[in-house]
Design an enzyme around this catalytic site. Structure first.
Site, PDB file in Angstrom:
ATOM      1  N   ASP A 133       0.887  -1.347   0.178  1.00  0.00           N
ATOM      2  CA  ASP A 133      -0.099  -0.222  -0.121  1.00  0.00           C
ATOM      3  C   ASP A 133       0.744   1.180  -0.013  1.00  0.00           C
ATOM      4  OD1 ASP A 133      -2.101  -1.848   0.186  1.00  0.00           O
ATOM      5  OD2 ASP A 133      -2.251  -1.682   2.378  1.00  0.00           O
ATOM      6  N   ARG A 183     -13.808  -3.415 -25.852  1.00  0.00           N
ATOM      7  CA  ARG A 183     -14.674  -3.455 -24.251  1.00  0.00           C
ATOM      8  C   ARG A 183     -13.889  -2.558 -23.426  1.00  0.00           C
ATOM      9  NH1 ARG A 183     -14.708  -9.854 -23.663  1.00  0.00           N
ATOM     10  NH2 ARG A 183     -16.922 -10.212 -24.430  1.00  0.00           N
ATOM     11  N   GLU A 190      -9.435  -0.208  -4.235  1.00  0.00           N
ATOM     12  CA  GLU A 190     -10.532  -0.799  -3.821  1.00  0.00           C
ATOM     13  C   GLU A 190     -11.203   0.253  -2.512  1.00  0.00           C
ATOM     14  OE1 GLU A 190      -8.814  -3.952  -1.648  1.00  0.00           O
ATOM     15  OE2 GLU A 190      -7.453  -2.740  -0.190  1.00  0.00           O
ATOM     16  N   HIS A 237      -4.802 -10.564  -4.401  1.00  0.00           N
ATOM     17  CA  HIS A 237      -3.702 -11.116  -4.041  1.00  0.00           C
ATOM     18  C   HIS A 237      -2.637 -11.347  -5.170  1.00  0.00           C
ATOM     19  CE1 HIS A 237      -6.707 -11.428  -0.595  1.00  0.00           C
ATOM     20  NE2 HIS A 237      -5.546 -11.331   0.112  1.00  0.00           N
TER      21      HIS A 237
HETATM   22  O1  F6P Z   1      -2.223  -4.184   3.163  1.00  0.00           O
HETATM   23  C1  F6P Z   1      -2.064  -4.939   2.378  1.00  0.00           C
HETATM   24  C2  F6P Z   1      -3.136  -5.353   1.791  1.00  0.00           C
HETATM   25  O2  F6P Z   1      -2.795  -6.065   0.602  1.00  0.00           O
HETATM   26  C3  F6P Z   1      -4.288  -4.331   1.239  1.00  0.00           C
HETATM   27  O3  F6P Z   1      -3.965  -3.782   0.065  1.00  0.00           O
HETATM   28  C4  F6P Z   1      -5.578  -5.283   1.248  1.00  0.00           C
HETATM   29  O4  F6P Z   1      -6.557  -4.366   1.582  1.00  0.00           O
HETATM   30  C5  F6P Z   1      -5.255  -6.238   2.414  1.00  0.00           C
HETATM   31  O5  F6P Z   1      -3.986  -6.260   2.604  1.00  0.00           O
HETATM   32  C6  F6P Z   1      -5.834  -7.518   2.105  1.00  0.00           C
HETATM   33  O6  F6P Z   1      -5.778  -8.277   3.062  1.00  0.00           O
HETATM   34  P1  F6P Z   1      -6.036 -10.081   3.224  1.00  0.00           P
HETATM   35  O7  F6P Z   1      -4.795 -10.417   2.766  1.00  0.00           O
HETATM   36  O8  F6P Z   1      -5.947 -10.048   4.759  1.00  0.00           O
HETATM   37  O9  F6P Z   1      -7.337 -10.202   2.477  1.00  0.00           O
END
Ligand code: F6P
Length: 380
Positions: free
Chosen positions: A145, A180, A240, A290
């Protein structure tokens, strides 16, 4: 010769760059030449699964969470993403179940003279509380982040940007073939660094960040304007944590974790739906999720991991505890933990974001007031 035992743990979300930091930290701690110079023999003990590793009440369970580290163990670690020690989002100071006394007891029982903690705001926040209770801690900043104050870099960010850039490159061919619109949702929690710099890297048409609420009508106008100018397809990056004006953030689940965070996500689908309805153009949503935390560390994360790992050991050797290693104005430096945690570092909309185009600014002028690396020096 004096002996000293150093613990390392990694907490919060994994990312690329953590393993390189651990490799160079261990190699520095155990380096024979440096050992002779400083007259101390260090031993490094890895603690598995973040704070959970220090929250075990049975000696056997604690033992199972330990991983003694030597030069041979960490030899190849800089090539791998994730964390070889494992991680968790466990909070020993969770108000619903405070376990900090167990952590303090385990630190004492294990004879840890210092603890190096690799983490983001939550993990370093715990480190700060432990420091106030007398533990000798040093922090290393990591999070895709890049939202920590006092440091221009946090491990994992550049590798995540590479993922965003490469995945959008892949999307462009299919988007163009089908004319698209692709809405790509990135991570980043409350801040827009990943979305903004990811979108700038891949030349996205629109970038939406949490620091500036957007209007779907305006997004649609921009899309239609682009089509009138001859665009065949569009890439729209949405963080997000971004939201339309007047709405609340979108969450994947209502339950908060032990640090009080709700999992963000879902705005991508809502936006794609709003664009398709508003423009009558076929729109798809892709969640990078992820994937952004995965893969081998890029060269920059390997180098920054190396520098941060070495700097953390320097602080331990100097007994300069309660600090986080930082990267500031092109230099590796350090800063007290309390200055880094608690408040996040946000994108400065005024100097870095174009609220008319919903994108990065088309001038670099003004950005020099920011603590961000610029590609070239600008003279006014
Ligand atoms: O803080 C890192 C991060 O990847 C964020 O960008 C994201 O909102 C969060 O962790 C997701 O967390 P988790 O792996 O617990 O789903």
């Amino acid at each position: 010769m004096k002996k000293s035992r150093v613990g390392i743990l990694t907490g919060g979300g994994d990312c690329a760059g953590i393993n390189p930091a651990m490799k160079w930290l261990v190699k520095t701690a155990l380096d024979e030449r440096v050992k002779r110079e400083r007259g101390t023999q260090y031993e490094v003990l890895g603690i598995r699964d973040g704070w959970q590793g220090l929250m075990q009440t049975e000696p056997k369970a604690t033992e199972e969470h330990l991983m003694p580290l030597n030069q041979e163990t960490v030899r190849t670690w800089d090539r791998y993403g994730g964390t070889m020690l494992g991680t968790s989002r466990t909070n020993p100071y969770d108000p619903k179940n405070v376990q900090s006394k167990v952590v303090l007891t385990n630190i004492e029982t294990l004879g840890l003279d210092a603890l190096i903690v690799i983490g983001g705001d939550d993990t370093l926040g715990v480190a700060h509380k432990l420091a106030r209770e007398g533990v000798n801690v040093v922090g290393i900043p990591k999070t895709i982040d890049k939202d920590l104050r006092e440091t221009d870099y946090t491990l994992g960010f550049e590798t995540a940007l590479d993922v965003i850039t490469q995945e959008v490159d892949r999307l462009r061919t299919t988007a163009g073939s089908h004319k698209r619109i692709f809405v790509v949702e990135t991570m980043g929690r409350e801040t827009g660094w990943l979305a903004l710099e990811g979108g700038e890297s891949n030349g996205a048409y629109i970038i939406l960040i949490p620091e500036h609420d957007f209007s779907i009508e305006k997004v649609n106008e921009l899309v239609l304007e682009g089509r009138r100018a001859g665009t065949r397809y569009d890439i729209i990056i949405v963080a997000e944590g971004a939201k339309p004006a007047g709405s609340t953030q979108f969450t994947r689940e209502q339950r908060a974790d032990s640090f009080g965070h709700k999992a963000l996500g879902g705005i991508g689908e809502v936006l794609a739906d709003g664009i398709q309805k508003g423009t009558k153009l076929e729109t798809r949503c892709v969640l990078l999720s992820h994937l952004q935390r995965g893969g081998a560390p890029c060269a920059y994360d390997r180098r920054m991991g190396r520098y941060f790992g070495i700097a953390a050991m320097d602080l331990v050797m100097m007994k300069d505890f309660g600090k986080v290693v930082c990267y500031k104005n092109g230099r590796i430096t350090e800063c007290p933990l309390e200055k880094v945690i608690g408040k996040l570092k946000y994108v400065d909309v005024k100097t870095m974001y174009d609220v008319e185009r919903y994108n990065g600014r088309r001038t670099i002028l003004g950005r020099e007031e920011q603590d961000v690396p610029r590609p070239w020096p600008i003279k006014r």
